[in-house]
Design a protein around this motif. Structure first.
Motif, PDB file in Angstrom:
ATOM      1  N   GLY A  36       5.821   4.563   9.478  1.00 32.97           N
ATOM      2  CA  GLY A  36       5.092   3.413  10.000  1.00 32.97           C
ATOM      3  C   GLY A  36       5.862   2.121   9.867  1.00 32.97           C
ATOM      4  N   ASP A  37       6.626   1.969   8.772  1.00 30.17           N
ATOM      5  CA  ASP A  37       7.395   0.732   8.593  1.00 30.17           C
ATOM      6  C   ASP A  37       8.567   0.679   9.562  1.00 30.17           C
ATOM      7  OD1 ASP A  37       8.157  -1.721   7.490  1.00 30.17           O
ATOM      8  OD2 ASP A  37       9.374  -0.774   5.927  1.00 30.17           O
ATOM      9  N   ALA A  38       9.266   1.804   9.714  1.00 24.41           N
ATOM     10  CA  ALA A  38      10.421   1.844  10.617  1.00 24.41           C
ATOM     11  C   ALA A  38       9.983   1.491  12.044  1.00 24.41           C
ATOM     12  CB  ALA A  38      11.069   3.228  10.567  1.00 24.41           C
ATOM     13  N   PHE A  96      16.447  -1.390  11.494  1.00 21.59           N
ATOM     14  CA  PHE A  96      15.208  -1.576  10.739  1.00 21.59           C
ATOM     15  C   PHE A  96      14.953  -0.462   9.727  1.00 21.59           C
ATOM     16  CE2 PHE A  96      14.952  -3.859  14.644  1.00 21.59           C
ATOM     17  CZ  PHE A  96      14.299  -5.042  14.321  1.00 21.59           C
ATOM     18  N   ASP A  97      14.726  -0.851   8.454  1.00 21.58           N
ATOM     19  CA  ASP A  97      14.253   0.078   7.412  1.00 21.58           C
ATOM     20  C   ASP A  97      15.267   1.174   7.096  1.00 21.58           C
ATOM     21  OD1 ASP A  97      12.087   0.499   5.608  1.00 21.58           O
ATOM     22  OD2 ASP A  97      11.413   2.214   6.798  1.00 21.58           O
ATOM     23  N   VAL A  98      16.544   0.871   7.253  1.00 18.31           N
ATOM     24  CA  VAL A  98      17.608   1.859   7.049  1.00 18.31           C
ATOM     25  C   VAL A  98      18.438   1.441   5.835  1.00 18.31           C
ATOM     26  CG1 VAL A  98      19.690   2.886   8.034  1.00 18.31           C
ATOM     27  CG2 VAL A  98      17.706   2.430   9.495  1.00 18.31           C
ATOM     28  N   ASP A 121      16.047  -4.853   6.100  1.00 17.49           N
ATOM     29  CA  ASP A 121      15.681  -3.734   5.220  1.00 17.49           C
ATOM     30  C   ASP A 121      15.122  -4.257   3.903  1.00 17.49           C
ATOM     31  OD1 ASP A 121      15.464  -1.012   4.452  1.00 17.49           O
ATOM     32  OD2 ASP A 121      17.352  -1.135   3.359  1.00 17.49           O
ATOM     33  N   HIS A 122      14.558  -3.327   3.105  1.00 19.21           N
ATOM     34  CA  HIS A 122      13.997  -3.711   1.805  1.00 19.21           C
ATOM     35  C   HIS A 122      14.295  -2.679   0.724  1.00 19.21           C
ATOM     36  CE1 HIS A 122      10.126  -1.169   1.970  1.00 19.21           C
ATOM     37  NE2 HIS A 122      10.846  -0.814   3.009  1.00 19.21           N
ATOM     38  N   HIS A 123      15.288  -1.810   0.946  1.00 19.25           N
ATOM     39  CA  HIS A 123      15.640  -0.812  -0.068  1.00 19.25           C
ATOM     40  C   HIS A 123      16.640  -1.387  -1.068  1.00 19.25           C
ATOM     41  CE1 HIS A 123      14.201   1.818   3.222  1.00 19.25           C
ATOM     42  NE2 HIS A 123      13.780   2.579   2.238  1.00 19.25           N
ATOM     43  N   ALA A 124      16.333  -1.229  -2.358  1.00 21.17           N
ATOM     44  CA  ALA A 124      17.287  -1.662  -3.379  1.00 21.17           C
ATOM     45  C   ALA A 124      18.586  -0.871  -3.262  1.00 21.17           C
ATOM     46  CB  ALA A 124      16.685  -1.473  -4.772  1.00 21.17           C
ATOM     47  N   ALA A 141       7.758  -4.201   2.542  1.00 17.23           N
ATOM     48  CA  ALA A 141       8.056  -3.434   3.757  1.00 17.23           C
ATOM     49  C   ALA A 141       9.126  -4.179   4.541  1.00 17.23           C
ATOM     50  CB  ALA A 141       6.804  -3.283   4.625  1.00 17.23           C
ATOM     51  N   THR A 142       9.803  -3.463   5.423  1.00 18.58           N
ATOM     52  CA  THR A 142      10.765  -4.137   6.300  1.00 18.58           C
ATOM     53  C   THR A 142      10.055  -5.128   7.213  1.00 18.58           C
ATOM     54  OG1 THR A 142      12.348  -2.325   6.183  1.00 18.58           O
ATOM     55  CG2 THR A 142      12.467  -3.726   8.137  1.00 18.58           C
ATOM     56  N   SER A 143       8.765  -4.886   7.479  1.00 21.43           N
ATOM     57  CA  SER A 143       8.034  -5.818   8.358  1.00 21.43           C
ATOM     58  C   SER A 143       7.924  -7.205   7.741  1.00 21.43           C
ATOM     59  CB  SER A 143       6.644  -5.277   8.699  1.00 21.43           C
ATOM     60  OG  SER A 143       5.831  -5.207   7.557  1.00 21.43           O
ATOM     61  N   THR A 171       1.339   0.960   5.762  1.00 21.72           N
ATOM     62  CA  THR A 171       1.899   2.270   5.400  1.00 21.72           C
ATOM     63  C   THR A 171       2.794   2.147   4.162  1.00 21.72           C
ATOM     64  OG1 THR A 171       3.576   1.968   7.120  1.00 21.72           O
ATOM     65  CG2 THR A 171       1.757   3.401   7.649  1.00 21.72           C
ATOM     66  N   ASP A 172       3.672   1.147   4.123  1.00 21.68           N
ATOM     67  CA  ASP A 172       4.605   1.071   2.995  1.00 21.68           C
ATOM     68  C   ASP A 172       3.956   0.610   1.687  1.00 21.68           C
ATOM     69  OD1 ASP A 172       6.782   2.120   4.300  1.00 21.68           O
ATOM     70  OD2 ASP A 172       8.160   0.564   3.620  1.00 21.68           O
ATOM     71  N   THR A 173       2.783  -0.002   1.760  1.00 26.16           N
ATOM     72  CA  THR A 173       2.084  -0.375   0.518  1.00 26.16           C
ATOM     73  C   THR A 173       1.007   0.641   0.152  1.00 26.16           C
ATOM     74  OG1 THR A 173       0.482  -1.733   1.739  1.00 26.16           O
ATOM     75  CG2 THR A 173       2.424  -2.874   0.826  1.00 26.16           C
TER      76      THR A 173
HETATM   77 MN    MN Z   1      10.111   0.665   4.474  1.00 23.78          MN
END
Ligand code: MN
Ligand code: AMP
Ligand code: MN
Length: 336
Positions: A36-38, A96-98, A121-124, A141-143, A171-173
Motif C-alpha cells: 500500500g505504501d509503495a 518510491f519505498d525502495v 524512502d523511509h527505510h533505515a 511511510a514513504t507517503s 498500511t505502513d502504520t
Molecule cells: Mn513503506
C-alpha cells in the motif's frame, strides 16, 4: 543517522522536478510486489505531477504486473504500466519505498542510467542509491516524504491525491497502531481527511474485504503455526509457512499471504513472528516482525534483505523448515 533529508536535498529534488519540461517523460518506480505504501505514495505523487501540468508520467514496478486486489481502485491507477511499457529513456525517474536496488530488479539500470533521479524512502537500511536521496527513517511511510515534496512543489492536496497517501500511511502504520504513529502522522492524516476522503470506506476496501478462499487459506496457514517460547533468547518466536500448493488449492494469488503476518504477530508469547511464503520451488519470501525486543532488520540485512527495526524481510532458499532454522540461529546470534 536517523536524520531526514537536508534542506539541500529537498531543494535538489524540487529542482530536478522543476527542470523537467511539461512534455518530458517522467517514470515513477516502486518496489517489487508492491504494498500500500509503495503504490499509494507513487500514485499520489504521480497525480500531483499531473496537477502541475506534466503530461507524460508513467508508474511501474518490477516483475509480474499484478496489482493486489485492494489497490486496483486507487486514484491514479491509470498511471500504472507493466514493466516492459515503462519509458526506456525518461528525463526524470522517481523511486518510491525502495531500500535497495535489489528491490528494483531490472529497473535498477533505468535509475542508474537516468541523469536525474530522486529516491523517496523511509527505510533505515536504505543503501543511498540514486541521484537525490529523500530518505527519512523517522517517517512512518514513504507517503510522508511524498507529501513533503508535493508541498514544496506547491501542489495542494485534493481528494484523489489524499486517498493514495492515506492508503500508504494507513498500511505502513498498521492502521495507526505501530510505534511510528506520531503526532505528525495524525496531523498528516487530518490534512488528508480534510480533503473529504472517507477513512471508513477506504479501510473496509483495503483491510476488511477479502475473498472467501483467502479467509480459508489464512485459517489453514494459521492452524499450522508453531510457537517456540525458548527461541530469540527466551523472548519467543512464532512461525508458519505457506506454499504455492496452498495458494493453488484455494485459488488465491500470492499477495493474499502478505496480510498473514498480522494475526501471527498478535501471539502474546512471542516477541518475534515469522511467515515464510513460497514464491518458487526452493525460494521463499520471509516476513519478520518484532514487538520491540529484537531488531529484525539486522537478521534480514544479514540475509541480503532489509526493512525496519520491527518489520523486515528477506528471500530465503531451501525448505521452509531450513529457512526457519536460519532465522532461529540468526536471532540467537543477534541477541548474543
Ligand atoms: Mn513503506
Ligand atoms: P513485509 O514483511 O513484506 O511486509 O516487509 C516488511 C519490511 O521489510 C518492508 O519494509 C520491506 O521493504 C522489507 N523487506 C521485505 N522483504 C524484503 C527483501 N527481500 N529485501 C529487502 N527488504 C525487504
Ligand atoms: Mn513497502
Amino acid at each position: 543517522m536517523t536524520l531526514g533529508p537536508s534542506a539541500g536535498q529537498w531543494a535538489a529534488a524540487v529542482a530536478a522536478v522543476r527542470s523537467t519540461g511539461p512534455d518530458d517523460e517522467i517514470q515513477l518506480i516502486c518496489h517489487v510486489n508492491p504494498d500500500g505504501d509503495a503504490l499509494g505514495s507513487m500514485l499520489g505523487f504521480g497525480l500531483g505531477l499531473r496537477r502541475l501540468g506534466y503530461t507524460r508520467v508513467r508508474a511501474t514496478f518490477p516483475g509480474d504486473f499484478v496489482v493486489p486486489g485492494p489497490y486496483r481502485d486507487l486514484p491514479g491507477v491509470d498511471l500504472l504500466v507493466p514493466e516492459p511499457d515503462a519509458f526506456a529513456a525518461p528525463r526524470l525517474v522517481l523511486v518510491f519505498d525502495v531500500a535497495s536496488e535489489s528491490r528494483l530488479g531490472a529497473l535498477a539500470a533505468r535509475v542508474a542510467d537516468t541523469p536525474a533521479s530522486v529516491v523517496l524512502d523511509h527505510h533505515a537500511s536504505n543503501t543511498g542509491f540514486g541521484g537525490v536521496q529523500l530518505v527519512d527513517p523517522r517517517a512512518a511511510a514513504t507517503s510522508v516524504v511524498a507529501d513533503g515534496l508535493l508541498s514544496r512543489l506547491g501542489v495542494p492536496l485534493d481528494a484523489e491525491i489524499a486517498e493514495c497517501l492515506y492508503v500508504a500511511l494507513a498500511t505502513d502504520t498498521g492502521s495507526f497502531k505501530f510505534d511510528m504513529t506520531t503526532v505528525s502522522v495524525h496531523e498528516l492524516a487530518a490534512r488528508l481527511i480534510a480533503t473529504g476522503i472517507r477513512p471508513g470506506e477506504i479501510s473496509r476496501r483495503i483491510f476488511d474485504s477479502k475473498p472467501f478462499g483467502a479467509m480459508k487459506l489464512t485459517g489453514e496457514v494459521i492452524g499450522r503455526a508453531v510457537l517456540e517460547p525458548d527461541a530469540a533468547g527466551g523472548r519467543g518466536m512464532v512461525w508458519t509457512y505457506a506454499t504455492l500448493a496452498d495458494l493453488a488449492r484455494h485459488g488465491q494469488p500470492p499477495y493474499v499471504l502478505d496480510a498473514l503476518i498480522d494475526p501471527v504477530r498478535s501471539v502474546a508469547e512471542a516477541d518475534v513472528s515469522v511467515v515464510v511464503k513460497q514464491v518458487a520451488p526452493g525460494e521463499w519470501s520471509v516476513s519478520l516482525r518484532s514487538k520491540g525486543a529484537v531488531d529484525v532488520s539486522g537478521v534480514a540485512v544479514s540475509q541480503g534483505g532489509g526493512g525496519h527495526r520491527l518489520a523486515a524481510g528477506f528471500t530465503g532458499y531451501g525448505e521452509a523448515a531450513e529457512v526457519v532454522d536460519t532465522v532461529r540461529l540468526l536471532l540467537d546470534e543477534h541477541l548474543n
